[in-house]
Design a protein around this motif. Structure first.
Motif, short mmCIF file in Angstrom:
data_model
loop_
_atom_site.label_atom_id
_atom_site.label_comp_id
_atom_site.label_asym_id
_atom_site.label_seq_id
_atom_site.Cartn_x
_atom_site.Cartn_y
_atom_site.Cartn_z
N ASP A 694 13.27 38.42 -61.14
CA ASP A 694 13.40 39.34 -62.28
C ASP A 694 14.53 38.92 -63.20
O ASP A 694 14.43 39.04 -64.43
N ILE A 695 15.63 38.42 -62.61
CA ILE A 695 16.76 37.99 -63.43
C ILE A 695 16.37 36.80 -64.29
O ILE A 695 16.72 36.71 -65.49
N LYS A 697 13.39 36.16 -65.39
CA LYS A 697 12.53 36.67 -66.47
C LYS A 697 13.37 37.27 -67.60
O LYS A 697 13.02 37.12 -68.79
N ILE A 698 14.46 37.94 -67.22
CA ILE A 698 15.34 38.53 -68.24
C ILE A 698 15.91 37.43 -69.14
O ILE A 698 15.92 37.54 -70.37
N GLY A 701 13.44 35.83 -71.42
CA GLY A 701 13.05 36.68 -72.53
C GLY A 701 14.09 36.79 -73.64
O GLY A 701 13.87 37.49 -74.64
N THR A 702 15.24 36.11 -73.50
CA THR A 702 16.26 36.15 -74.55
C THR A 702 15.79 35.36 -75.77
O THR A 702 14.89 34.51 -75.69
N THR A 712 10.58 30.81 -67.16
CA THR A 712 11.46 31.20 -66.05
C THR A 712 11.89 30.00 -65.21
O THR A 712 12.97 30.00 -64.62
N TYR A 764 22.85 36.56 -71.64
CA TYR A 764 22.36 37.93 -71.75
C TYR A 764 23.58 38.84 -71.60
O TYR A 764 24.32 38.73 -70.61
N ARG A 765 23.81 39.66 -72.59
CA ARG A 765 25.01 40.51 -72.63
C ARG A 765 26.27 39.67 -72.42
O ARG A 765 27.15 40.00 -71.64
N PHE A 784 22.93 45.56 -64.39
CA PHE A 784 21.47 45.65 -64.49
C PHE A 784 21.00 47.10 -64.36
O PHE A 784 19.90 47.36 -63.87
N ASN A 786 19.77 49.09 -66.37
CA ASN A 786 18.55 49.43 -67.11
C ASN A 786 17.28 48.81 -66.52
O ASN A 786 16.19 49.00 -67.07
N PHE A 787 17.42 48.06 -65.43
CA PHE A 787 16.27 47.41 -64.79
C PHE A 787 16.09 48.03 -63.41
O PHE A 787 16.77 47.66 -62.44
#
Length: 924
Positions: A694-695, A697-698, A701-702, A712, A764-765, A784, A786-787
């Motif tokens: 999942d990380i 994928k995050i 997606g940036t 990924t 990311y952030r 994380f 929000n996930f």
């Protein structure tokens, strides 16, 4: 510096630039909550610097064969002694390694059996002795004065017939007497021998009385007897006892070569390598020294044949065509399938497996023929479910060739001796006797063997056998075996570093282990132990308490001093437990009266003696007992494996048992053990739990990643593209240390980031993927938030007390307890129906009493949700917190394997036979 190891400015991992003085030549315990910096101080600082200084002490020529080791992050360490580490590393995966080889006891046994053993014929068991003619003369001449001796030359041994030609030859050679079947006859008065009877015939060479001046006559008689006896000579003798003539005649055989004088079997001269299963000279040719071969395992095949031939497919041929099914039914039609297999005799079982030599050639042979001939991958995959390691038929599991079985010490072959428990082996060597000739050789070897065996017993592993494979030992067992080897070396002036040696030990046995460590310290060594066990902390000369918290909240020295001084320190969490100001809350136990039950009956694996395991469902059950009592054999190797087969279709072979009831109330069975979550630095908590997918994928997606078309896979350190190719995504480089443990040093290119520069530009952030992996799990929960799928797993990791752990910490640096809690958190993060059985193997390993409370809270939450939790444990807080206790014993090894107590935890103290009950009664 005098009398102390002086550490200044230690900053390894989370150590906060600490200064500490550790007294030398004392028993020192380093403690603190999980993640407080204990191992960083003991192993990553003290041990690492000790190894580096050792290599620096070598010559320039020798150092060229080693990579330069990085100095630990510390300003200075003074007063450091040579370091020896006895850690929790997982047991050897080499199937050739045994307890005997790890402790080097087996090396001493090989020399003992080759140099001081008595050779015996493998065919008939006759003792074989090799001596030169001069030694034979000396042995006979050394007999008591006035002893009457008849020297004979063996002509026939154990053969049928009248042997007329043999008697004629003896007569022509000039012999006046012969000895036939124990009776002496004049050569011309021999009775007619039965042609169908077995006879022994010898020519009487001389009859003498031992006295002064017979040396020349004796030498000539020995020479003549050896000539006609083809290198073999016998004496029949009578010795006066207390000055009076005896009517007892005794016999003794002498030989100038290694061959049986009775059956003629030649025996090769034995050497130490003859007894080595790691050498082609000693290993069994069939199994290559492993003691096992791959084949169809009867214990896997037979349980599936309990059905009647009239119903369903016969299990090993399930899925075959009807024609093949009929063929196999016809092969098996001679057997009475109306009786359950459990009621069959052993003879009948063997007949089924190996056949009767007429119609049916044996179930195992039929399966082997089909295995070798099938071209169907599907069929081979199905048959493979019934294959496994089976004991080698040639060596019967001894691993050794026939030559090794010819030598005996005290009447036992080496494979028989190594099959005894360590305690029984030590007792054997206390009573074994050697003759005068072998005594000088045997004495020093036996002394060293006993020395090592005593230490093994003191270390609490007396129930093991020397033949036990090292890869079947638990981490605690292997550590105590290594500890015994270290103690047996007799070194002084050494710093021994031990990582929780109490793992797997029942509280009853802690005292013996502490006594062993104290003995090591009193020899003139510094013994530094990373421990949480209260008994060890109270017996220490000096305590070092790390903390106050874990991870970034740890890394400080909270308290130092004697146990009493630390107990008086208000800042020390350890001190509060030592002073009894803080103890684990005792819950009101749940009732087991009306719950459904999971009942396993008739377990007999290893030392189990028809054991019955009665587990109430929906409760918290603790299975306890002294080391080696059979807990793992019963719960993990039998129950857990059978549940895995029955509920999840696994092919793992369970130990033999009679029946299992109650599984209908379960939909899942989860085993959470201490095996590593990965074997390379690329594995970590994020990859094991699955949240790294999942990380990735995050990050994929940036905006920047989408612009460059990166998927990924770019953020994986397992494939080429985004990872650092110098270290192949490990962040570390392996340094092979030859005879020292392998080390991992930081990659000089990525400096531990694992990814290349281009990949690290994606954020990311404001954090790159390497920055995210460097976050502690506690920090990652907020990052994380929000996930939901990621946060759920991370929160479970926090709940089991792993909030301090960096998300990307390599699995190779995790303790067994941390690995186990990561597995537990992974299961906690999954949805549960409330009908799951969780089995945990010593989950408190590596946990401070404070962390034990956290873990117990999580386990009770699982039970409150309707699940069943079974833990194998000795930890006092766990036993007190359990609803139900199952205690095995009464002791370990052959003296264990019985269920001593089953019932509510509150009542075990009344069980006189239970060591657990007595300990709880006396210490709580």
């Amino acid at each position: 510096m005098n009398g102390h190891i002086r550490i200044r400015g230690a900053r390894t991992h989370n150590l906060a630039n600490i200064d500490v003085d550790i007294p030398r030549n004392q028993l020192v315990v380093i403690t603190g909550v999980s993640g407080s910096g204990k191992s960083s101080l003991a192993f990553d600082t003290l041990l690492a610097e000790g190894q580096r200084q050792y290599i620096d002490s070598l010559s320039v020529y020798t150092r060229q064969f080693f990579d330069q080791l990085e100095r630990p992050d510390v300003d200075s360490i003074e007063g450091l002694q040579p370091a020896v580490a006895v850690d929790q590393s997982v047991g050897s995966h080499n199937a050739r390694s045994t307890v005997g080889t790890v402790t080097e006891v087996y090396d001493h046994l090989r020399v003992l059996f080759s140099r001081a053993g008595t050779l015996a014929c493998a065919e008939c068991g006759t003792v074989i002795e090799q001596q030169s003619p001069a030694e034979i003369e000396e042995s006979i001449g050394a007999m008591p004065m006035d002893a009457r001796v008849m020297i004979v030359a063996p002509l026939v041994r154990g053969r049928k017939g009248k042997h007329s030609e043999v008697l004629d030859s003896a007569r022509k050679a000039g012999f006046a007497r012969v000895r036939i079947d124990g009776v002496t006859y004049p050569i011309d008065e021999v009775p007619e021998l039965g042609a169908r009877k077995i006879h022994d015939i010898s020519a009487v060479v001389d009859r003498i009385v031992i006295r002064e001046g017979i040396e020349n006559r004796l030498a000539e008689s020995v020479r003549l007897a050896l000539k006609h006896g083809d290198g073999v000579l016998e004496i029949v003798y009578q010795i006066r006892e207390n000055g009076e003539k005896s009517d007892v005649w005794k016999e003794r055989v002498f030989s100038t070569h290694f061959a049986c004088h009775r059956c003629g079997t030649s025996v090769a001269e034995v050497e130490p390598r003859t007894f080595s299963f790691n050498s082609p000279y000693g290993a069994c040719a069939e199994c290559g020294g492993l003691g096992v071969n791959e084949g169809f395992d009867p214990e896997m095949v037979l349980p599936d044949l309990t059905m009647s031939l009239s119903g369903g497919a016969i299990a090993p041929w399930r899925g075959d065509s009807k024609t093949r099914q009929q063929k196999h039914r016809k092969l098996l039609e001679a057997f009475d399938w109306d009786q359950p297999l459990e009621s069959w005799s052993e003879e009948k079982r063997q007949k089924l497996l190996t056949g009767d030599g007429k119609k049916f050639h044996g179930l195992l042979l039929e399966l082997e023929i089909e295995w070798a001939g099938t071209k169907s991958d599907k069929r081979r995959a199905h048959l493979s479910e019934f294959r496994g390691e089976v004991v080698c038929a040639d060596c019967n599991g001894s691993r050794l060739g026939p030559a090794a079985r010819t030598s005996r010490v005290g009447g036992l072959a080496i494979e028989e001796l190594t099959s005894l428990t360590i305690a029984a082996t030590r007792k054997f060597f206390e009573t074994v006797e050697f003759d005068v000739e072998r005594q000088p050789i045997a004495t020093p070897l036996v002394r060293e063997i006993q020395h090592r065996l005593k230490f093994l017993e003191k270390a609490g592993v007396g129930y093991l056998t020397l033949a036990r494979r090292a890869d079947t030992l638990s981490g605690g067992e292997l550590q105590r075996v290594r500890l015994a080897s270290a103690i047996g070396s007799g070194l002084v002036g050494v710093m021994y570093l031990l990582d929780e040696p109490s793992i797997g030990l029942h509280p009853r046995d802690n005292g013996r282990l502490i006594e062993t460590l104290r003995e090591l310290q009193q020899q003139g060594n510094s013994v530094i132990v990373v421990e949480h066990e209260e008994a060890f902390m109270r017996e220490a000369d000096y305590l070092v308490d790390c903390g106050p918290g874990a991870g970034r909240a740890g890394g400080h020295i909270v308290a130092t001093g004697t146990p009493t001084e630390v107990a008086e320190c208000e800042k020390s969490l350890t001190g509060r437990y030592l002073s009894n100001n803080q103890s684990t809350e005792i819950r009101t136990p749940r009732k087991a009266l009306k719950t459904k039950r999971l009942v396993l009956e008739g377990a007999t694996l290893h030392n189990l003696k028809d054991a019955t395991l009665d587990i109430p469902l929906g409760l918290f059950t603790c299975v306890t007992g002294v080391s080696g009592s059979g807990k793992s054999s019963l719960v993990i190797e039998t129950l857990a494996r059978q549940l895995a087969r029955q509920l999840h279709g696994a092919v793992a072979k369970p130990g033999p048992f009679r029946s299992l009831r109650g599984t209908a109330a379960l939909d899942r069975a989860v085993l959470v053990d201490q095996s590593p979550i990965g074997r390379t630095p690329r594995s970590n908590a994020a990859t094991y739990t699955g949240i790294f997918d999942d990380i990735r994928k995050i990050f994929a997606g940036t905006k920047l990643a989408r612009q460059r078309g990166w998927k990924t896979g770019r953020f994986s350190f397992n494939v080429q593209g985004g990872r650092c190719e110098e270290c192949q995504g490990q962040g570390l480089k392996k340094v092979e240390m030859n005879f020292l443990p392998d080390l991992f040093i930081e990659c000089p290119v990525c400096h531990g980031a694992r990814f290349n520069r281009e990949t690290l530009r994606v954020t990311y952030r404001d954090k790159s993927i390497a920055d995210v992996l460097a976050l502690s799990i506690g920090e990652a929960v907020e990052f994380f938030t929000n996930f939901a799928s990621v946060k759920r797993i991370l929160q479970a990791l926090v709940d089991v007390g792993l909030d301090y752990l960096p998300l990307g910490q390599p699995s190779t640096t995790l303790s067994g307890g941390e690995a186990q809690r990561i597995k537990l958190a992974t299961e906690l993060g999954r949805p549960t129906s409330g009908h799951t059985l969780y089995i945990l193997d010593e989950p408190t390993t590596g946990l401070h009493p404070y962390n034990v409370e956290q873990l117990l809270s999580v386990l009770h939450q699982l039970v409150d949700a309707g699940n069943t939790v079974v833990v194998i444990e000795h930890q006092t807080s766990v036993m007190r917190s359990a609803d139900w206790i199952i205690d095995l014993g009464p002791d370990g090894g052959s003296d264990g394997g019985q269920v001593i107590y089953t019932g509510p935890a509150a009542e075990i103290a009344d069980c006189e036979e239970s060591h657990t009950g007595r300990w709880l009664r006396n210490h709580l």
